[in-house]
Scaffold this active site. Structure first.
Site, short mmCIF file in Angstrom:
data_model
loop_
_atom_site.label_atom_id
_atom_site.label_comp_id
_atom_site.label_asym_id
_atom_site.label_seq_id
_atom_site.Cartn_x
_atom_site.Cartn_y
_atom_site.Cartn_z
N HIS A 177 0.91 -1.12 -0.08
CA HIS A 177 -0.06 0.13 0.13
C HIS A 177 1.02 1.16 -0.08
CE1 HIS A 177 -2.41 -2.96 2.45
NE2 HIS A 177 -3.54 -2.70 1.91
N ASP A 222 2.43 1.99 3.16
CA ASP A 222 3.32 0.96 3.95
C ASP A 222 4.88 1.67 3.75
OD1 ASP A 222 1.18 -0.66 4.27
OD2 ASP A 222 1.62 -1.90 2.53
C1 XLS Z 1 -7.12 -6.70 4.62
C2 XLS Z 1 -6.92 -7.09 3.26
C3 XLS Z 1 -5.84 -6.24 2.75
C4 XLS Z 1 -5.68 -6.05 1.27
C5 XLS Z 1 -4.78 -5.07 0.79
O1 XLS Z 1 -8.01 -7.57 5.27
O2 XLS Z 1 -6.74 -8.56 3.00
O3 XLS Z 1 -4.52 -6.46 3.44
O4 XLS Z 1 -5.06 -7.23 0.82
O5 XLS Z 1 -5.47 -3.81 1.24
#
Ligand code: XLS
Ligand code: NI
Ligand code: NI
Length: 436
Positions: A100, A103
């Site tokens: 993201h 991140d």
């Molecule tokens: C959350 C989601 C997240 C997505 C990416 O539960 O799995 O990690 O994969 O935003």
């Protein structure tokens, strides 16, 4: 300075190896069903769990020991972390990673400053990608952590939050393109609701579609050709998420004319939270042409929330890989370990144990699924079960040669339907156990 000096590049040593930091089954070059394992599995590391997960839970703060982290995040710290992430991925031997926007770089005081922070770290990510050959499986934007998204982002009641989300995704798309990302993911975050009395559902879902169309349009404008993916999840953080499961997402995409642009990113633990199995979700998506990518993890049925554990259950990975092989592979998608080490596994080395175990579990699942397919017993039981559709009245119905009147005539003549045959569920389960 290396962050993991005690770890060498993880190698394939075969099933007999006792070395915990070696692969017993994952041999990147071994060909299974016509492709090297590396291409069949397309493993990816999730930056948010592996390099941002602190180990906090609702009852206590983070526990992770991460010597490369400064007490206060900064661009400098984020750059150091990025170098460590690439050292980790290189030693592990994963070909892809995902992140993201938030991140990889810290938010600044304004959107402009935040974008500058991101650019500074992306420069380093690009350098590291070139140095190592590791690629970006997908980029995405974090549209759920900052309190400005308390009511959601694309489905917020606040038009400014929606506008901010658009600006943020615009930048995330540019960055994903810059890094050669092969997909872009929309995960709903807080796109859902808690209370219907204060929610205009129709308006919110219309806005979500508007938002996705704008993303698709902008991608075209800048020449980003990666695949868009929508990630189903039934709950968390909101009680009712609009992206509940594969069927709900496909309906949404078709209803709003997005089906040509967006496929699905299916996550194991999200399937479980929706009351499905992951193979159900993969089948719904695959059979309708929407299978894009997989977030590989698992939940804990006794805890019941999105624990995002590393998958180690061979039966589970076999079922997943069986679906992947059935639908001809995942590319341009991959198997992204959207998974975290548990709070009690707080040493850096646990990151290696977790990924090595997950990769080996999938390699075994792939080989077992390929063996089941090569053997063909289950496939022939399946086709026998539908044999009545291969000729006679079944084939005529499928060819559109019948209507209610002709089928009434057929049944009046015949008197009753032909007897059913057993579904042989136990036999099938026994056959699968022969391969595990
Ligand atoms: C959350 C989601 C997240 C997505 C990416 O539960 O799995 O990690 O994969 O935003
Ligand atoms: Ni996910
Ligand atoms: Ni998840």
């Amino acid at each position: 300075m290396a962050a993991f000096p005690e770890v060498e590049k993880i190698r394939f040593e075969g099933p007999g190896s006792k070395n915990p930091l070696a692969f017993r089954y994952y041999d990147a070059a071994e060909v299974v069903e016509g492709k090297p394992m590396e291409e069949q599995l397309r493993f990816s590391m999730a930056y948010w769990h592996t390099f941002r997960g602190a180990g906090s839970d609702p009852f206590g703060p983070g526990t992770m020991i991460r010597p490369w982290e400064a007490p206060q995040d900064s661009v400098e710290n984020a750059i150091r972390r990025a170098r460590v992430a690439f050292e980790f991925m290189e030693k592990l031997g994963v070909p892809f990673y995902c992140f993201h926007d938030r991140d990889v770089a810290p938010e600044g005081a304004t959107l402009a400053e935040t974008n500058r922070n991101l650019d500074a770290v992306v420069k380093v990510l690009k350098e590291e990608q070139q140095r190592t050959g590791i690629r970006l499986l997908w980029g995405t934007a974090n549209l759920f952590s900052n309190p400005r998204f308390v009511h959601g982002a694309a489905t917020s009641c606040n038009a400014d939050s929606f506008a901010y989300a658009c600006a943020q995704v615009k930048k995330a798309l540019e960055v994903t393109k810059e890094l050669g990302g092969v997909n872009y993911v929309f995960w709903g975050g807080r796109e859902g609701y808690q209370n219907l009395w204060n929610t205009d559902m129709k308006r919110e879902i219309d806005h979500l579609a508007r938002f996705m169309h704008m993303a698709v349009d902008y991608a075209r404008e800048i020449g980003f050709t990666g695949q868009f993916l929508f990630e189903p999840k039934p709950k968390e953080p909101t009680k009712h998420q609009y992206d509940f499961d594969s069927a709900t997402c496909i309906n949404f995409l078709r209803a709003y004319g997005l089906e040509k642009h967006v496929k699905l990113n299916i996550e194991t633990n999200h399937a479980t939270l929706a009351g499905h199995t992951v193979e159900h979700e993969l089948e719904v998506a695959g059979s309708q042409g929407f299978l894009g990518s997989i977030d590989a993890n698992t939940g804990d049925l006794l805890l019941g929330w999105d624990t995002d554990q590393f998958p180690t259950d061979i039966y589970l990975t076999t079922r997943i890989m069986h679906a992947v092989l059935k639908y001809g592979g995942l590319a341009p998608g991959g198997l992204n370990f959207d998974a975290k080490v548990r709070r009690e596994s707080f040493e850096p080395i646990d990151l290696f144990h977790a990924h090595v175990g997950g990769m080996d579990a999938f390699a075994r699942g792939l080989k077992i699924a390929a063996a089941i397919r090569a053997d063909g017993k289950i496939a022939s039981l399946l086709s026998e079960r539908y044999a009545s559709w291969d000729g006679g009245v079944g084939a005529e119905i499928e060819a559109g040669k019948h209507d209610f009147k002709s089928l009434e005539t057929y049944m009046l003549q015949k008197g009753d339907a032909a007897p059913n045959v057993s579904g042989r569920q136990e036999l099938i389960e026994n056959i699968i156990n022969l391969y595990l």
